[in-house]
Design an enzyme around this catalytic site. Structure first.
Site, PDB file in Angstrom:
ATOM      1  N   GLY A  45       0.780  -1.248   0.000  1.00  0.00           N
ATOM      2  CA  GLY A  45       0.000   0.000   0.000  1.00  0.00           C
ATOM      3  C   GLY A  45       0.802   1.284   0.000  1.00  0.00           C
ATOM      4  O   GLY A  45       0.344   2.305  -0.496  1.00  0.00           O
ATOM      5  N   ASP A 103      -4.919   2.400  10.807  1.00  0.00           N
ATOM      6  CA  ASP A 103      -6.310   2.093  11.113  1.00  0.00           C
ATOM      7  C   ASP A 103      -6.386   1.736  12.611  1.00  0.00           C
ATOM      8  O   ASP A 103      -6.417   2.623  13.443  1.00  0.00           O
ATOM      9  CB  ASP A 103      -6.743   0.946  10.188  1.00  0.00           C
ATOM     10  CG  ASP A 103      -8.211   0.632  10.258  1.00  0.00           C
ATOM     11  OD1 ASP A 103      -9.018   1.553  10.420  1.00  0.00           O
ATOM     12  OD2 ASP A 103      -8.575  -0.561  10.135  1.00  0.00           O
ATOM     13  N   ARG A 165      -5.586  -0.310  -6.369  1.00  0.00           N
ATOM     14  CA  ARG A 165      -4.338   0.272  -5.849  1.00  0.00           C
ATOM     15  C   ARG A 165      -3.748   1.329  -6.783  1.00  0.00           C
ATOM     16  O   ARG A 165      -3.064   2.235  -6.341  1.00  0.00           O
ATOM     17  CB  ARG A 165      -3.268  -0.820  -5.695  1.00  0.00           C
ATOM     18  CG  ARG A 165      -3.475  -1.749  -4.526  1.00  0.00           C
ATOM     19  CD  ARG A 165      -2.198  -2.531  -4.300  1.00  0.00           C
ATOM     20  NE  ARG A 165      -2.376  -3.705  -3.462  1.00  0.00           N
ATOM     21  CZ  ARG A 165      -2.383  -3.701  -2.136  1.00  0.00           C
ATOM     22  NH1 ARG A 165      -2.247  -2.566  -1.493  1.00  0.00           N
ATOM     23  NH2 ARG A 165      -2.544  -4.823  -1.457  1.00  0.00           N
TER      24      ARG A 165
HETATM   25  P1  IMP Z   1      -3.992  -1.522  11.156  1.00  0.00           P
HETATM   26  O1  IMP Z   1      -3.016  -2.519  11.653  1.00  0.00           O
HETATM   27  O2  IMP Z   1      -5.373  -1.848  11.620  1.00  0.00           O
HETATM   28  O3  IMP Z   1      -3.620  -0.100  11.481  1.00  0.00           O
HETATM   29  O4  IMP Z   1      -4.090  -1.724   9.599  1.00  0.00           O
HETATM   30  C1  IMP Z   1      -3.429  -0.940   8.688  1.00  0.00           C
HETATM   31  C2  IMP Z   1      -3.532  -1.574   7.327  1.00  0.00           C
HETATM   32  O5  IMP Z   1      -4.863  -1.989   7.037  1.00  0.00           O
HETATM   33  C3  IMP Z   1      -3.181  -0.583   6.250  1.00  0.00           C
HETATM   34  O6  IMP Z   1      -1.820  -0.621   5.936  1.00  0.00           O
HETATM   35  C4  IMP Z   1      -4.021  -1.058   5.083  1.00  0.00           C
HETATM   36  O7  IMP Z   1      -3.316  -2.051   4.370  1.00  0.00           O
HETATM   37  C5  IMP Z   1      -5.233  -1.674   5.726  1.00  0.00           C
HETATM   38  N1  IMP Z   1      -6.355  -0.742   5.756  1.00  0.00           N
HETATM   39  C6  IMP Z   1      -6.904  -0.146   6.835  1.00  0.00           C
HETATM   40  N2  IMP Z   1      -7.924   0.648   6.504  1.00  0.00           N
HETATM   41  C7  IMP Z   1      -8.015   0.599   5.166  1.00  0.00           C
HETATM   42  C8  IMP Z   1      -8.883   1.237   4.195  1.00  0.00           C
HETATM   43  O8  IMP Z   1      -9.779   2.045   4.488  1.00  0.00           O
HETATM   44  N3  IMP Z   1      -8.656   0.907   2.893  1.00  0.00           N
HETATM   45  C9  IMP Z   1      -7.674   0.058   2.496  1.00  0.00           C
HETATM   46  N4  IMP Z   1      -6.854  -0.550   3.367  1.00  0.00           N
HETATM   47  C10 IMP Z   1      -7.021  -0.291   4.685  1.00  0.00           C
HETATM   48 MG    MG Z   2      -0.875  -1.676   4.594  1.00  0.00          MG
END
Ligand code: IMP
Ligand code: MG
Length: 179
Positions: A45, A103, A165
């Protein structure tokens, strides 16, 4: 059908992203003025953002990538796994972790702790998007492109099941695309 028809709304335009990447690059250039930070992009990403950011950092930088995963579809599941590790020895290095979106924060918390444990001198976080409403762990990004609401976004590196993407902007998907 071409993916563009799945986008309900463009949240952040290509121009806005480019401008913000420039500002963040300039800020990092100031903050790391006597240093040679290693940018670590989380695959896949962060790739478009990493590319735009590094062009705007006027320092002797290098970059590497890591692939960690916990996501399938729109929901976070289970543990974070390292799918591809760094090729660079990081002991004593100042690291800037580059991410598309924070996130829950679990991915970055785990990666940051791992890199500090391996002897990095410092680890900061530069994320294009911050979805603070969803945070479940105590971690803060040092550099943030944009705050976003609790909506699933795609484009500019971010996917839904590996699609979208390559869009040059960040948009919100039509609900029927993931329901
Ligand atoms: P975390 O560990 O929950 O902070 O997840 C982060 C990862 O989840 C990011 O690097 C994204 O790959 C994915 N992610 C979280 N929210 C989104 C979104 O709204 N769209 C796409 N990917 C997301
Ligand atoms: Mg990611």
């Amino acid at each position: 059908m071409w993916e563009k028809n799945d986008i309900r709304e463009i949240l952040i335009s290509e121009n806005e992203i480019q401008e913000r990447a420039k500002q963040l690059g300039e800020q990092i250039t100031k903050d790391y003025s006597s240093k040679k930070p290693l940018l670590v992009g989380l695959l896949r990403g962060s790739v478009p953002f990493l590319a735009d950011l590094m062009k705007n950092i006027d320092l002797d930088i290098q970059f590497d990538t890591m692939d960690v995963s916990s996501y399938e579809g729109t929901e976070s599941v289970g543990e974070i796994r390292i799918l591809k590790d760094l090729d660079t020895p990081i002991k004593g290095l100042d690291i800037i972790l580059v991410e598309d979106i924070v996130d829950t924060g679990r991915t970055l918390q785990t990666v940051k702790n791992t890199l500090l444990h391996r002897g990095a001198a410092s680890v900061t976080i530069c994320t294009l998007l911050n979805k603070s409403a969803r945070r479940t762990v105590d971690i803060q990004a040092d550099y943030i492109g944009f705050e976003v609401a609790d909506e699933f976004v795609v484009g500019y590196g971010m996917d839904f099941n590996q699609k979208y993407r390559c869009l040059p902007y960040i948009g919100v998907l039509n609900a029927e695309c993931y329901e």
